[in-house]
Design an enzyme around this catalytic site. Structure first.
Site, PDB file in Angstrom:
ATOM      1  N   THR A 138       0.827  -1.208   0.000  1.00 33.86           N
ATOM      2  CA  THR A 138       0.000   0.000   0.000  1.00 33.86           C
ATOM      3  C   THR A 138       0.864   1.262   0.000  1.00 33.86           C
ATOM      4  OG1 THR A 138      -0.037   0.002   2.424  1.00 33.86           O
ATOM      5  CG2 THR A 138      -1.805  -1.185   1.283  1.00 33.86           C
ATOM      6  N   ASP A 139       0.227   2.395  -0.248  1.00 28.53           N
ATOM      7  CA  ASP A 139       0.940   3.669  -0.129  1.00 28.53           C
ATOM      8  C   ASP A 139       0.111   4.648   0.715  1.00 28.53           C
ATOM      9  OD1 ASP A 139      -0.994   4.973  -1.717  1.00 28.53           O
ATOM     10  OD2 ASP A 139       0.189   4.791  -3.543  1.00 28.53           O
TER      11      ASP A 139
END
Lengths: 137, 137, 137, 137
Positions: free
Chosen positions: A14-15
């Site tokens: 994820t970011d």
């Protein structure tokens, strides 16, 4: 029938947007292709040691329809479109599953063209016929 | 005096917690070590072609004091602690800078021990003396 | 008894040294911790939505004993060492398996200390007691 | 005139094929887009805090012409093709430089379509006009 490979989404995927980082879908695509080749009896490390050749990606395209999030359970598919002496063309999808149901939502789809090259020179080689046979029974 | 290397934080570095993913500090450490070696005239790809050896990390430890975030401007440091025929021990830090000021906040610190090995067998080799000389003028 | 989670090595995990890139072992550690928490009924995304808290890693250390390679089949373990209101301390290992045998070779071992923090402020919070209970039945 | 951003290749970028892993070119593309936006006075973290919106990639395509290797020095370009209230279309290239010369070799080229969305709901929003003005002086 497409080959299917399950993937869980971890923090690493994820970011800061709270969703899976866009480049990581190419990693998911590649994991599924590796497992699809293994299921066909093609082990890339062994192939390289035996034939001196390996696959390299020549083209890739992706459409991002919906985002994946932390802890999502996904299915990544591989569908062989073309197989020839120059390499392979595969269509791939990433689908969100709902645990306990049969529902699937398409998140991302794309295509990948892989060429067979000499592992040292990276120059194109003819794809070994036994690999082709394993992929086209 | 420690070697310093600047790094910007991009989307790829962050996770859904809104901060830099913890494993990526080891990537930042390695970038700084590579630039520190380059600054000393040591190019790892060339060294490998010429000597058949390469560095591999044998030990690493990190303390995470404060998180880094998207678009932060960081300084990563390398301080050589030990250098011998078996390899190197380096202390490393990640510092947050405030553009336009001299302020620096320590975000992460750790140490990395790198061994010199044969690139084929991965068995320990004696670190070439010219590398040692370049690191210990 | 340690929790065990299997991992296959893909191209994305390796580097030009022909082995798994050293930072990726922290990604493997985190995948195993996430699956260990899931097995205990702790879903981090849900926990965050319900409690406003999340785990962040405060300390990590690793010893790299032997390298992993493309297509290796690994087991990553999680062994809870300490659990308190401040967080968790876990010992972790990465073991190489030999398909078709019971043989396991230790490749990497380390420890990770995770703190529980407010997901917005990242300030330490007391770990919710129901999480502690799920981890210490 | 395209925006240009330099990138060095580190161990983390490569894979066991001895070349840069194919997904990482999307990371390089994104770094260059971030620096191009910064150069135009657009800081994504600030924009998100001020407007509640962010860019997400809707489409990406890449052609891989030649591989990059460890310690290569690359230039990544960004060329704005379209800018509207729905988002941006950019052409991007990765070029290999030869230190000390003006020579450049095209390694990879592609295009990326980025949409502007609400950071919470991820639903499409109209791109703020001041962002458009900064990109189309």
């Amino acid at each position: 029938m497409a080959f299917e490979f399950p993937i869980h989404i971890y923090w690493e995927d994820t970011d800061a947007g709270g969703i899976v980082y866009y480049a990581n879908y190419l990693r998911f695509f590649e994991r599924a292709r590796t497992e699809w080749l293994r299921a066909a009896g093609i082990h890339q490390r062994t192939m390289r040691e035996q034939t001196g050749g390996m696959f390299v990606v020549a083209e890739a395209s992706l459409k991002y329809l919906r985002p994946a999030r932390l802890e999502d359970e996904l299915i990544v598919t591989v569908q062989l479109q073309e197989a020839g002496r120059a390499g392979l063309l595969m269509a791939q999808q990433v689908l969100l599953t709902e645990p306990g149901t049969a529902a699937r939502t398409l998140l991302c789809e794309g295509s990948v063209r892989a060429a067979w090259v000499d592992a040292q020179t990276l120059k194109p080689k003819r794809l070994p016929s036994d690999i082709l046979q394993k992929l086209n029974p």
